[in-house]
Scaffold this active site. Structure first.
Site, short mmCIF file in Angstrom:
data_model
loop_
_atom_site.label_atom_id
_atom_site.label_comp_id
_atom_site.label_asym_id
_atom_site.label_seq_id
_atom_site.Cartn_x
_atom_site.Cartn_y
_atom_site.Cartn_z
N GLU A 104 0.63 -1.18 -0.04
CA GLU A 104 0.01 -0.08 -0.04
C GLU A 104 0.95 1.20 -0.03
OE1 GLU A 104 -3.51 1.88 2.63
OE2 GLU A 104 -2.04 0.25 3.56
N LYS A 156 -9.00 2.74 -2.59
CA LYS A 156 -9.52 2.41 -1.21
C LYS A 156 -10.93 2.97 -0.98
CE LYS A 156 -7.52 1.96 3.36
NZ LYS A 156 -6.28 2.36 4.12
N CYS A 164 -5.58 -2.97 2.58
CA CYS A 164 -5.47 -3.04 3.87
C CYS A 164 -6.77 -3.09 4.65
CB CYS A 164 -4.94 -1.48 4.64
SG CYS A 164 -4.23 -1.55 6.30
#
Length: 323
Positions: free
Chosen positions: A47, A134, A168
């Site tokens: 990430e 995200k 994540c």
């Protein structure tokens, strides 16, 4: 019977040169070359590898107040981010094409004045196959990153299998996982910034739940990977190590823990801690179907008559112009 198809993946546990896009791209190119030399078909980066996860910094913002220094560092962050398309994306594409590999890299994407935490998947031919933003930044990330939309919640069919990704703590969103499962994900990529021991169990659970291979890839970074004037690590800043002492250049900020899991939840590699390393694993894709003998989350073990999920795949466009 035809021989089982085997795909070699490489999880690159490494830090960027934080806030320096050019040097981070140089490092990416070198690491892609090393992974390709090791036989990798797919090379996965953490990430926000291009070009910073802003560890321990809230950009000098508090409820009701923002400080000039924080705005200056946000501008630096924006300057080191990646537009899509852009010359930076061209460099990634060239690396994929020259080495004949798939590359997924976590980028901080800039679009206008907003930054997004994005996973970019590039094909062997250098084309961009998937751009996933995200959906929900975590905690203080919400100050500096915008929210993604459903248009990036996809799974891509490739010659090495069906590839999908969540970033994540998106992986803790059951509906987002189900969206990937429904699209038949076989190689599930989980770039992250979580070095807690509980993350390992989460990745094993997702592999077993989704009956897919999971590649969990985190960075391993030190204070020295950040500019010398990066506020949290300067002596005058209030931030300190857990023991209360000041940060030193060789102190580890993020321990890593990257590893790869098979579709029954059994690790194919052990988590790697406290060092940069490229982690390789051979994925026998027939194991995906084998694992679904007794469980398929969107098939034999699904109850669409009881539970349904609707996914809005429209882009998150604020203004639409018509004539």
């Amino acid at each position: 019977m035809a021989p089982a198809r085997v795909v070699k993946v490489a999880a690159v546990q490494a830090a960027p040169v934080s806030f320096d896009l050019d040097k981070s791209l140089e490092k990416l190119g070198r690491l892609v070359g090393e992974a390709a030399a090791g036989g990798a078909d797919l090379v996965v980066f953490p990430e926000a590898f291009l070009s910073a996860y802003p560890w321990r910094y809230a950009f000098d913002a508090t409820i009701g107040a923002r400080e000039p220094r924080g705005r200056e560092w946000f501008a630096k962050y924006h300057a080191s981010a990646v537009a899509v398309p852009s010359p930076a994306v061209d460099i990634i594409s060239k690396a994929a094409k020259s080495h004949g590999v798939y590359i997924q890299v976590g980028i901080i994407e800039k679009d206008g004045g907003t930054l997004y935490c994005t996973a970019l998947l590039v094909g062997r031919d250098g084309s961009v196959l998937l751009k996933h933003r995200k959906l929900i930044p975590t905690a203080v990330e919400r100050l500096v990153w915008g929210r993604g939309a459903g248009d990036g919640l996809g799974v891509v069919q490739t010659d090495i299998g069906k590839i999908g990704t969540l970033i994540c703590w998106e992986n803790y969103m059951p509906a987002a996982r189900m969206a990937l499962y429904q699209q038949g994900v076989e190689i599930y990529l989980a770039p992250n910034a979580d070095d807690l021991p509980s993350w390992v169990a989460s990745m094993q659970h997702i592999a077993k739940e989704g009956r897919c291979f999971v590649v969990s890839v985190n960075s391993m970074c030190k204070v020295a990977d950040f500019p010398s004037d990066y506020p949290p690590f300067t002596p005058e800043h209030h931030d300190r190590k857990p023991d209360g002492s000041q940060w030193e250049p060789e102190d580890i900020v993020n321990r890593g823990g990257s590893f790869i899991v098979g579709p029954l939840g059994v690790p194919l590699t052990e988590p790697v801690w406290d060092k940069e390393e490229i982690i390789f694993a051979d994925l026998k894709l027939s194991e995906v179907i084998e694992s679904r003998l007794d469980f398929d989350p969107v098939g034999s073990y699904a109850r669409p008559d009881v539970f349904t999920l609707t996914v809005n795949t429209k882009p998150g466009t604020n203004v639409n112009f018509t004539t």
